[in-house]
Scaffold this motif. Structure first.
Motif, PDB file in Angstrom:
ATOM      1  N   TYR A 239       0.877  -1.510  -0.057  1.00  0.00           N
ATOM      2  CA  TYR A 239       0.026  -0.048   0.079  1.00  0.00           C
ATOM      3  C   TYR A 239       0.854   1.092   0.104  1.00  0.00           C
ATOM      4  O   TYR A 239       1.881   1.350   0.829  1.00  0.00           O
ATOM      5  CB  TYR A 239      -0.844   0.067   1.186  1.00  0.00           C
ATOM      6  CG  TYR A 239      -0.167   0.044   2.534  1.00  0.00           C
ATOM      7  CD1 TYR A 239       0.105   1.614   3.027  1.00  0.00           C
ATOM      8  CD2 TYR A 239       0.257  -1.024   3.270  1.00  0.00           C
ATOM      9  CE1 TYR A 239       0.640   1.533   4.262  1.00  0.00           C
ATOM     10  CE2 TYR A 239       0.843  -0.756   4.352  1.00  0.00           C
ATOM     11  CZ  TYR A 239       0.931   0.376   4.908  1.00  0.00           C
ATOM     12  OH  TYR A 239       1.825   0.553   6.184  1.00  0.00           O
ATOM     13  N   PHE A 240       0.564   2.128  -0.807  1.00  0.00           N
ATOM     14  CA  PHE A 240       1.396   3.525  -1.033  1.00  0.00           C
ATOM     15  C   PHE A 240       0.465   4.584  -0.780  1.00  0.00           C
ATOM     16  O   PHE A 240      -0.705   4.696  -1.334  1.00  0.00           O
ATOM     17  CB  PHE A 240       2.169   3.441  -2.267  1.00  0.00           C
ATOM     18  CG  PHE A 240       3.015   2.588  -2.698  1.00  0.00           C
ATOM     19  CD1 PHE A 240       4.173   2.176  -1.547  1.00  0.00           C
ATOM     20  CD2 PHE A 240       3.082   1.525  -3.608  1.00  0.00           C
ATOM     21  CE1 PHE A 240       5.006   1.329  -1.804  1.00  0.00           C
ATOM     22  CE2 PHE A 240       3.894   0.506  -3.960  1.00  0.00           C
ATOM     23  CZ  PHE A 240       5.087   0.118  -2.913  1.00  0.00           C
ATOM     24  N   GLU A 241       0.849   5.768  -0.586  1.00  0.00           N
ATOM     25  CA  GLU A 241       0.287   7.168  -0.595  1.00  0.00           C
ATOM     26  C   GLU A 241       1.378   8.053  -0.984  1.00  0.00           C
ATOM     27  O   GLU A 241       2.431   8.056  -0.740  1.00  0.00           O
ATOM     28  CB  GLU A 241      -0.383   7.428   0.546  1.00  0.00           C
ATOM     29  CG  GLU A 241       0.531   7.777   1.929  1.00  0.00           C
ATOM     30  CD  GLU A 241       0.606   9.157   2.221  1.00  0.00           C
ATOM     31  OE1 GLU A 241       0.270   9.985   1.508  1.00  0.00           O
ATOM     32  OE2 GLU A 241       1.375   9.446   3.158  1.00  0.00           O
ATOM     33  N   ASN A 242       0.916   8.795  -1.922  1.00  0.00           N
ATOM     34  CA  ASN A 242       1.829   9.837  -2.526  1.00  0.00           C
ATOM     35  C   ASN A 242       1.494  11.334  -1.984  1.00  0.00           C
ATOM     36  O   ASN A 242       0.511  11.717  -2.110  1.00  0.00           O
ATOM     37  CB  ASN A 242       1.470   9.843  -4.149  1.00  0.00           C
ATOM     38  CG  ASN A 242       2.408  10.837  -4.892  1.00  0.00           C
ATOM     39  OD1 ASN A 242       3.359  11.454  -4.340  1.00  0.00           O
ATOM     40  ND2 ASN A 242       2.059  11.101  -6.174  1.00  0.00           N
ATOM     41  N   CYS A 243       2.544  11.708  -1.305  1.00  0.00           N
ATOM     42  CA  CYS A 243       2.548  12.996  -0.842  1.00  0.00           C
ATOM     43  C   CYS A 243       2.658  14.336  -1.713  1.00  0.00           C
ATOM     44  O   CYS A 243       1.801  15.082  -2.009  1.00  0.00           O
ATOM     45  CB  CYS A 243       3.288  13.219   0.300  1.00  0.00           C
ATOM     46  SG  CYS A 243       3.106  14.924   1.199  1.00  0.00           S
ATOM     47  N   GLU A 244       3.652  14.102  -2.570  1.00  0.00           N
ATOM     48  CA  GLU A 244       3.947  15.405  -3.458  1.00  0.00           C
ATOM     49  C   GLU A 244       4.533  15.149  -4.849  1.00  0.00           C
ATOM     50  O   GLU A 244       4.786  15.968  -5.584  1.00  0.00           O
ATOM     51  CB  GLU A 244       5.269  16.100  -2.774  1.00  0.00           C
ATOM     52  CG  GLU A 244       4.658  16.822  -1.387  1.00  0.00           C
ATOM     53  CD  GLU A 244       5.941  17.257  -0.641  1.00  0.00           C
ATOM     54  OE1 GLU A 244       5.720  18.248   0.255  1.00  0.00           O
ATOM     55  OE2 GLU A 244       7.155  16.944  -0.922  1.00  0.00           O
ATOM     56  N   LEU A 245       4.770  13.684  -5.236  1.00  0.00           N
ATOM     57  CA  LEU A 245       5.474  13.225  -6.459  1.00  0.00           C
ATOM     58  C   LEU A 245       4.600  13.615  -7.480  1.00  0.00           C
ATOM     59  O   LEU A 245       3.283  13.073  -7.915  1.00  0.00           O
ATOM     60  CB  LEU A 245       5.868  12.058  -6.519  1.00  0.00           C
ATOM     61  CG  LEU A 245       6.630  11.492  -5.453  1.00  0.00           C
ATOM     62  CD1 LEU A 245       7.060  10.108  -5.464  1.00  0.00           C
ATOM     63  CD2 LEU A 245       7.915  12.670  -5.112  1.00  0.00           C
ATOM     64  N   PRO A 246       4.856  14.145  -8.816  1.00  0.00           N
ATOM     65  CA  PRO A 246       4.226  14.194 -10.111  1.00  0.00           C
ATOM     66  C   PRO A 246       4.320  12.473 -10.714  1.00  0.00           C
ATOM     67  O   PRO A 246       5.170  11.834  -9.820  1.00  0.00           O
ATOM     68  CB  PRO A 246       5.055  15.147 -10.792  1.00  0.00           C
ATOM     69  CG  PRO A 246       6.395  15.231 -10.384  1.00  0.00           C
ATOM     70  CD  PRO A 246       6.210  14.851  -8.727  1.00  0.00           C
ATOM     71  N   THR A 247       3.659  12.583 -11.909  1.00  0.00           N
ATOM     72  CA  THR A 247       3.352  11.181 -12.155  1.00  0.00           C
ATOM     73  C   THR A 247       4.740  10.444 -12.618  1.00  0.00           C
ATOM     74  O   THR A 247       5.116   9.397 -12.503  1.00  0.00           O
ATOM     75  CB  THR A 247       2.485  11.006 -13.422  1.00  0.00           C
ATOM     76  OG1 THR A 247       2.870  12.065 -14.359  1.00  0.00           O
ATOM     77  CG2 THR A 247       0.773  11.417 -12.863  1.00  0.00           C
ATOM     78  N   THR A 248       5.795  11.285 -13.175  1.00  0.00           N
ATOM     79  CA  THR A 248       6.952  10.710 -13.526  1.00  0.00           C
ATOM     80  C   THR A 248       7.776  10.442 -12.307  1.00  0.00           C
ATOM     81  O   THR A 248       8.414   9.152 -12.465  1.00  0.00           O
ATOM     82  CB  THR A 248       7.810  11.771 -14.585  1.00  0.00           C
ATOM     83  OG1 THR A 248       7.775  13.343 -13.942  1.00  0.00           O
ATOM     84  CG2 THR A 248       7.088  11.829 -15.744  1.00  0.00           C
ATOM     85  N   ASP A 249       7.910  11.193 -11.391  1.00  0.00           N
ATOM     86  CA  ASP A 249       8.746  10.823 -10.374  1.00  0.00           C
ATOM     87  C   ASP A 249       8.035   9.423  -9.778  1.00  0.00           C
ATOM     88  O   ASP A 249       8.790   8.706  -8.886  1.00  0.00           O
ATOM     89  CB  ASP A 249       8.740  11.965  -9.319  1.00  0.00           C
ATOM     90  CG  ASP A 249       9.968  11.814  -8.628  1.00  0.00           C
ATOM     91  OD1 ASP A 249      10.672  10.843  -8.477  1.00  0.00           O
ATOM     92  OD2 ASP A 249      10.203  12.901  -7.695  1.00  0.00           O
ATOM     93  N   LEU A 250       6.803   9.425  -9.615  1.00  0.00           N
ATOM     94  CA  LEU A 250       6.003   8.308  -8.935  1.00  0.00           C
ATOM     95  C   LEU A 250       6.482   6.972  -9.845  1.00  0.00           C
ATOM     96  O   LEU A 250       6.790   6.141  -9.207  1.00  0.00           O
ATOM     97  CB  LEU A 250       4.549   8.395  -8.797  1.00  0.00           C
ATOM     98  CG  LEU A 250       3.601   7.453  -8.305  1.00  0.00           C
ATOM     99  CD1 LEU A 250       4.198   7.000  -6.986  1.00  0.00           C
ATOM    100  CD2 LEU A 250       2.342   7.799  -8.619  1.00  0.00           C
ATOM    101  N   ARG A 251       6.566   7.381 -11.112  1.00  0.00           N
ATOM    102  CA  ARG A 251       6.896   6.039 -11.970  1.00  0.00           C
ATOM    103  C   ARG A 251       8.138   5.704 -11.835  1.00  0.00           C
ATOM    104  O   ARG A 251       8.410   4.505 -11.782  1.00  0.00           O
ATOM    105  CB  ARG A 251       6.742   6.528 -13.506  1.00  0.00           C
ATOM    106  CG  ARG A 251       7.267   5.531 -14.347  1.00  0.00           C
ATOM    107  CD  ARG A 251       6.211   4.122 -14.471  1.00  0.00           C
ATOM    108  NE  ARG A 251       6.670   3.058 -15.530  1.00  0.00           N
ATOM    109  CZ  ARG A 251       6.618   1.923 -15.505  1.00  0.00           C
ATOM    110  NH1 ARG A 251       5.936   1.357 -14.447  1.00  0.00           N
ATOM    111  NH2 ARG A 251       6.785   1.223 -16.428  1.00  0.00           N
TER     112      ARG A 251
END
Length: 337
Positions: A239-251
């Motif tokens: 399980y993950f949650e994304n605080c600040e990353l745009p899609t490319t950084d998340l990828r």
């Protein structure tokens, strides 16, 4: 085997700030939360780091480490909660004496998930990803948040069921707190990449992806060793949650996790709602989820109750979970086995 602490009714709670402390003008928020916890029968032990904040941290790494090591090793403390997250918890990991930690819950999210995941991976002790102290200062908690006490009071060998929230908070209004702190105005809708109902089972691991990705390649992020030593190579639900990353950084972060073997024997991945996930060009968050589903051939569930868009469920790192998504609602049955 996973070791599950248990929270008793009259437990002593240690409040410390291993990441960010609280600026002077916000000290009253901590005091309100402590009074609320005391009114519920808990005893409070508050550390010095809670009351200071400078250079993006509550105190120098050594001081933060000494304080939390003291609480981790104190048998009289049954639960540790920080006031909130922050930015630089990773600085203290090399100072933590993992071998001397006494059984106890550590509860929180955001930057604290670095410590939560590291402790579970290194020691096999379950840790709790959920609410922080500041968000427990209200007259009452919404039904989803309030489950933290029931979850942490679950005995080893027993199970606890949590349901998805009815509504979530679209944006923070710090100057306009409600009796339950949050403004739950938007209808919750758990989604799947397939747009079909999904069921997944496995051991839970995860946290704030912005922060826990930095455990990759360190002695504190050895998922393979954990799987072999503590869960007999059972499947894992991330399980993950994304605080600040745009899609490319998340990828990039997800690909790095895949390349380092974090997703070997993965049975499914869940993503929390996020106010981030900003597209880069026409690369949308749905594209990230679809590519991951295609590559791993496992269910991908998203917009779940986890992270910086409250309320959130209490996920136990190490617990065995049965997750079901049906027509936009979700259930998570966690078994402490």
């Amino acid at each position: 085997m996973i070791e599950y602490p248990i929270l008793e009714k009259d437990a002593t709670i240690g409040i410390t700030a291993p990441s960010s402390g609280v600026d002077v003008e916000l000290h009253d928020l901590v005091k309100q939360a402590c009074r609320r916890m005391e009114s519920n029968g808990f005893r409070i032990q508050c550390g010095e780091t809670v009351w200071t904040q400078d250079k993006a941290k509550s105190a120098p790494a050594k001081k933060r480490a000494i304080e939390i090591n003291g609480m981790l090793q104190d048998e009289s403390i049954e639960l540790i909660i920080p006031p909130w997250g922050g930015e630089l918890l990773i600085e203290i990991l090399e100072e933590i004496d993992f071998e001397k930690i006494k059984p106890k819950w550590i509860l929180g999210y955001s930057d604290l998930s670095v410590l939560l995941l590291a402790i579970t991976l290194k020691t096999g002790m379950a840790t709790a990803h959920g609410t922080n102290l500041i968000d427990l200062r209200g007259e009452y908690s919404d039904d989803t948040t309030a489950m933290w006490k029931s979850v942490l009071s679950t005995k080893s060998g027993d199970s606890i069921l949590q349901n998805s929230s009815a509504n979530y908070q679209k944006e923070w209004q710090h100057d306009n707190p409600t009796p339950c702190i949050f403004h739950l105005t938007e209808q919750t809708d758990w989604k799947t990449v397939t747009n079909k109902n999904e069921k997944i089972q496995g051991r839970l691991l995860g946290g704030c992806i912005d922060a826990i990705r930095h455990l990759i390649g360190t002695p504190f992020g050895d998922v393979k060793a954990f799987s072999k030593q503590f869960i007999d190579d059972e499947p894992v639900i991330w399980y993950f949650e994304n605080c600040e990353l745009p899609t490319t950084d998340l990828r990039r972060s997800i690909v790095q996790m895949k390349l380092t073997g974090w997703f070997e024997n993965c049975s499914g991945i869940m993503f929390g709602r996020s106010a981030a996930n900003q597209p880069v060009g026409n690369y949308m968050i749905e594209d990230v989820y679809q590519e991951l589903a295609d590559e791993l051939r496992v269910p991908i569930i998203y917009d779940i109750d986890c992270g910086h868009v409250p309320p959130q469920l209490t996920f136990i790192n190490g617990a065995y979970a049965d997750v079901e998504v049906k027509d936009g609602t979700g259930t998570v049955l966690q078994s402490f086995k």
